[in-house]
Write an enzyme that holds these catalytic residues in place. Sequence first.
Site, mmCIF file in Angstrom:
data_model
loop_
_atom_site.group_PDB
_atom_site.id
_atom_site.type_symbol
_atom_site.label_atom_id
_atom_site.label_comp_id
_atom_site.label_asym_id
_atom_site.label_seq_id
_atom_site.Cartn_x
_atom_site.Cartn_y
_atom_site.Cartn_z
ATOM 1 N N GLU A 40 -16.613 6.069 4.314
ATOM 2 C CA GLU A 40 -15.944 5.447 5.458
ATOM 3 C C GLU A 40 -15.984 6.394 6.636
ATOM 4 O O GLU A 40 -16.383 7.554 6.517
ATOM 5 C CB GLU A 40 -14.505 5.054 5.122
ATOM 6 C CG GLU A 40 -13.589 6.180 4.691
ATOM 7 C CD GLU A 40 -12.169 5.675 4.416
ATOM 8 O OE1 GLU A 40 -11.362 5.683 5.338
ATOM 9 O OE2 GLU A 40 -11.889 5.285 3.270
ATOM 10 N N ARG A 63 0.832 -1.209 0.000
ATOM 11 C CA ARG A 63 0.000 0.000 0.000
ATOM 12 C C ARG A 63 0.870 1.264 0.000
ATOM 13 O O ARG A 63 0.549 2.251 -0.662
ATOM 14 C CB ARG A 63 -0.949 -0.008 1.191
ATOM 15 C CG ARG A 63 -1.995 1.095 1.141
ATOM 16 C CD ARG A 63 -3.108 0.864 2.139
ATOM 17 N NE ARG A 63 -2.629 0.942 3.517
ATOM 18 C CZ ARG A 63 -3.405 0.751 4.581
ATOM 19 N NH1 ARG A 63 -4.680 0.433 4.415
ATOM 20 N NH2 ARG A 63 -2.919 0.839 5.798
ATOM 21 N N LYS A 108 -2.838 6.434 1.470
ATOM 22 C CA LYS A 108 -2.725 6.864 2.863
ATOM 23 C C LYS A 108 -1.778 8.066 2.990
ATOM 24 O O LYS A 108 -0.772 8.032 3.697
ATOM 25 C CB LYS A 108 -2.261 5.696 3.736
ATOM 26 C CG LYS A 108 -2.727 5.793 5.180
ATOM 27 C CD LYS A 108 -2.546 4.473 5.901
ATOM 28 C CE LYS A 108 -2.877 4.571 7.380
ATOM 29 N NZ LYS A 108 -4.299 4.870 7.625
#
Length: 324
Positions: free
Chosen positions: A244, A106, A208
Amino acid sequence: MGRYNWFTSQPYPLESPNPSYSDEEYADVDWDSLGFGLMATDYMYITKCCEGQHFEEGQLSRYGNIELSPAAGVLNYGQGLFEGTKAYRKENGRVLLFRPEQNAIRMKIGAERMCMASPSIEHFVHALKQTVLANKRWIPPPGKGSLYLRPLLLGTGPVLGLAPAPEYTFLIYASPVRNYFKEGSAPLNLHVEENFDRASRRGTGNVKTISNYAPVLMAQTTAKKRGFSDVLYLDSATKKNLEEVSSCNIFIAKGKCIATPATNGTILSGITRKSVIEIAGDLGYQVEERAVGVDELIEADEVFCTGTAVGVAPVGSITYQDKR
């Protein structure tokens, strides 16, 4: 846990720590009072590389402040990423990591999106292991929490005009933690946010990057003052579908069907989320990654959140347009 051998000694066993580290079994911590806050541990891992080069083997240094140019890319243009993962102590004394290669993948994807150099998957995992072993005495006893690991990738080279930084720093620090929410394991109380968006289409909601998180603070702070645990965001285009929570993914369950919003570019592909999807499928549930309408909440049998920090957290109530 079936074929998902995530907590076993393969392929990420942690060997005995270097004798130069503290030989204390545990740090002087009241483990029963542990929450989710920063507690300075012994060591952090750090390495640097210039643009267009590769990260070399880093080193462990005492936990402390780092020096940055005021023109650093991360300070001026937000060129930075972070990850979060945990190390656990088992009853037999072994220390285990949870799917660290997924965090490495990621970060690599995020680095490509943010035009940054990134460590290899092998380097990332090796650095995590070194950081865990150096701070082993800070890993809580079994059942008392975990050692939270925060890998950072920062554009630390100086840059005045808008451009990728000429130097990057890969750093990992650690802190013992327990429950993320003040409710502990009690059900969460969420508020559906309609005035602010967490992410927009074709933005960076699916990586992220550090710039994703400060923008949620206003809505989150307001919600917490009203007694809510956190904020549940809707899609920026229609305001009809779930996205989310500020720091975690969301699922709804109805009978033997579990649904979660699809990662279509605005939602972070959580590693706990991925694990729950795989386990649920093995247990015979029908798992759907799709657009989940906010109106489906009222019909759901169960709602829960997932994330590295939060684990798997049950939701007790959701307030939407002043209806609970």
